[in-house]
Design an enzyme around this catalytic site. Structure first.
Site, PDB file in Angstrom:
ATOM      1  N   ASP A 109       0.810  -1.209   0.000  1.00  0.00           N
ATOM      2  CA  ASP A 109       0.000   0.000   0.000  1.00  0.00           C
ATOM      3  C   ASP A 109       0.850   1.268   0.000  1.00  0.00           C
ATOM      4  OD1 ASP A 109      -2.096   1.562   2.508  1.00  0.00           O
ATOM      5  OD2 ASP A 109      -1.959   1.875   0.348  1.00  0.00           O
TER       6      ASP A 109
HETATM    7  C1  LIG Z   1      -9.608   8.971   7.385  1.00  0.00           C
HETATM    8  C2  LIG Z   1      -8.130   8.766   7.732  1.00  0.00           C
HETATM    9  C3  LIG Z   1      -7.239   9.639   6.856  1.00  0.00           C
HETATM   10  C4  LIG Z   1      -7.493   9.265   5.430  1.00  0.00           C
HETATM   11  C5  LIG Z   1      -5.764   9.433   7.200  1.00  0.00           C
HETATM   12  N1  LIG Z   1      -5.365   8.042   6.920  1.00  0.00           N
HETATM   13  C6  LIG Z   1      -4.620   7.818   5.825  1.00  0.00           C
HETATM   14  O1  LIG Z   1      -4.318   8.679   5.026  1.00  0.00           O
HETATM   15  C7  LIG Z   1      -4.151   6.380   5.577  1.00  0.00           C
HETATM   16  C8  LIG Z   1      -2.729   6.229   6.088  1.00  0.00           C
HETATM   17  N2  LIG Z   1      -4.175   6.142   4.129  1.00  0.00           N
HETATM   18  C9  LIG Z   1      -5.367   5.984   3.485  1.00  0.00           C
HETATM   19  O2  LIG Z   1      -6.405   5.923   4.100  1.00  0.00           O
HETATM   20  C10 LIG Z   1      -5.405   5.878   1.955  1.00  0.00           C
HETATM   21  C11 LIG Z   1      -4.818   7.128   1.348  1.00  0.00           C
HETATM   22  C12 LIG Z   1      -5.489   8.376   1.765  1.00  0.00           C
HETATM   23  S1  LIG Z   1      -7.221   8.323   1.500  1.00  0.00           S
HETATM   24  C13 LIG Z   1      -7.770   9.857   2.048  1.00  0.00           C
HETATM   25  N3  LIG Z   1      -4.594   4.816   1.390  1.00  0.00           N
HETATM   26  C14 LIG Z   1      -4.452   3.725   2.079  1.00  0.00           C
HETATM   27  C15 LIG Z   1      -5.642   2.821   1.934  1.00  0.00           C
HETATM   28  N4  LIG Z   1      -6.189   2.775   0.602  1.00  0.00           N
HETATM   29  C16 LIG Z   1      -5.129   1.486   2.254  1.00  0.00           C
HETATM   30  C17 LIG Z   1      -6.077   0.542   2.769  1.00  0.00           C
HETATM   31  C18 LIG Z   1      -5.646  -0.735   2.774  1.00  0.00           C
HETATM   32  C19 LIG Z   1      -6.459  -1.742   3.233  1.00  0.00           C
HETATM   33  C20 LIG Z   1      -7.719  -1.435   3.689  1.00  0.00           C
HETATM   34  C21 LIG Z   1      -8.154  -0.117   3.719  1.00  0.00           C
HETATM   35  C22 LIG Z   1      -7.323   0.887   3.251  1.00  0.00           C
HETATM   36  C23 LIG Z   1      -5.558   9.740   8.666  1.00  0.00           C
HETATM   37  O3  LIG Z   1      -5.138   8.786   9.388  1.00  0.00           O
HETATM   38  O4  LIG Z   1      -5.725  10.898   9.013  1.00  0.00           O
END
Ligand SMILES: CC[C@H](C)[C@H](NC(=O)[C@H](C)NC(=O)[C@@H](CCSC)NC[C@@H](N)Cc1ccccc1)C(=O)O
Length: 343
Positions: free
Chosen positions: A35
């Protein structure tokens, strides 16, 4: 070794791509979700509560002679789809395709949300984003790629994903047999911890049946920030682009019930071209027919779900696996750039 390659195995409907990772001594092989949109390496383990397991292979910490606890360290991550996990931290040996990192931080899950419990195939997530967004506290930990960097021939890794068949991730080298033509590069902005870049707009190409109009399709300058995220299944881009695209598809509509753009499964989908710098990333229409939503038992017409959907709600577009199935991609940390080439 100074370079390595590991297969990327698609799960049903290409919802995610899992790759084998060896952890501990003797090595325990787990299938993890590579990822580029996050920076934690976390796994289901012997510490994951029984009722939160769903058949996943586990990191049996007590069976590894080289595992040692990273004292008073914890982690907790939330993903854009609302899923979450958290737990304790160990250091142990990790090998990917023959490249070994001896003291890699491995985040053991003592809590996971239901979408992870219900995904039996995935034993965790293998973060390939920037170290700045690693969630380990009080001391952030490095990703495998970051730790392996000094031992790699080149400071880069590549993604070569395919529709419904295995692809691969390579670390430390570019395999010229995996793409055609020159690679086009665009600068990366790592301020938010992602492989973030700027796209300049889009155009809509000819239909899959070669009915493309004789003149080149019109470029529409809808510029946007985007992240390259191998952990997201779809291509999530600004709503005006998705609208303009599906207005070219008879019978397509944005369904609140389903939660996105749907269309008749027998529709001919045009190609979508995303313009990134001077590069034109062609996403063939057939990749935009993501999956059937449901089959109406009264007629043969089935409703299909778009592989391209709106990114509204997120501060950037999210170029996920639908994009990587069409484009060979280089993640180059030495030059802080992304490279794209047709396959
Ligand atoms: C809502 C949370 C926001 C998005 C933010 N989190 C993130 O950006 C995390 C690290 N990355 C992610 O949530 C996203 C990228 C940003 S999206 C706004 N990628 C990772 C995701 N697709 C991987 C995944 C794999 C398996 C199951 C589900 C998801 C935070 O912690 O603040």
């Amino acid at each position: 070794s100074r370079a390595c390659s590991v297969s990327a195995v698609p799960q049903l409907f290409d919802v995610e791509y899992l790759a084998p990772v060896q952890i501990g001594t003797p090595p325990q092989t787990l299938m993890l979700n590579f990822d580029t949109g996050s920076s934690d390496l976390w796994v289901f383990s012997s510490e994951t509560p029984l009722r939160q397991r769903g058949g996943q292979d586990l990191y049996q910490i007590e069976d590894s002679s080289t595992a040692h606890r990273l004292g008073n360290s914890t982690w907790s991550i939330t993903y854009g789809d609302g899923s979450r996990s958290s737990g304790n931290v160990y250091l142990d040996s990790v090998t990917v395709g023959g490249v070994n990192v001896f003291n890699q931080a491995i985040e053991s899950a003592t809590k996971v949300s239901s979408s992870f419990t219900n995904d039996a195939a995935s034993s965790g997530v293998f973060g390939l984003g920037f170290d700045s967004i690693n969630t380990v506290s009080p001391v952030k930990q490095k990703t495998f790629f970051s730790n392996a960097l000094e031992s790699l021939e080149m400071g880069l890794f590549t993604a070569n994903l395919n529709k419904a068949e295995p692809g691969n991730y390579n670390f430390g080298f570019i395999d010229p047999t995996e793409f055609t033509g020159p690679i086009s590069f665009v600068d990366v902005n790592a301020t938010r911890g992602f492989w973030e870049f700027e796209a300049t707009g889009f155009s809509i190409g000819g239909g899959g049946n070669g009915t493309g109009n004789s003149t080149s399709p019109m470029f529409v300058p809808v510029g946007h920030s985007a992240i390259a995220d191998t952990g997201t299944s779809l291509l999530l881009i600004p709503a005006p682009i998705v609208q303009a695209y599906f207005w070219q598809v008879p019978g397509a509509q944005s369904s609140a019930r389903v939660g996105g753009w749907v269309f008749p499964c027998n529709a001919t989908l045009p190609d979508l071209i995303m313009h990134i710098g001077t590069y034109k990333a062609v996403i063939p229409g057939e990749l935009i027919n993501y999956a059937p939503v449901d089959t109406d038992s009264f007629d043969t017409a089935t409703v299909c779900y778009g592989g391209v959907q709106s990114s509204s709600g997120f501060p950037f577009a999210i170029y996920g696996d639908v994009f990587f199935k069409a484009q060979f991609t280089v993640f180059d940390v030495d030059e802080m750039r992304l490279g794209f080439a047709p396959k």
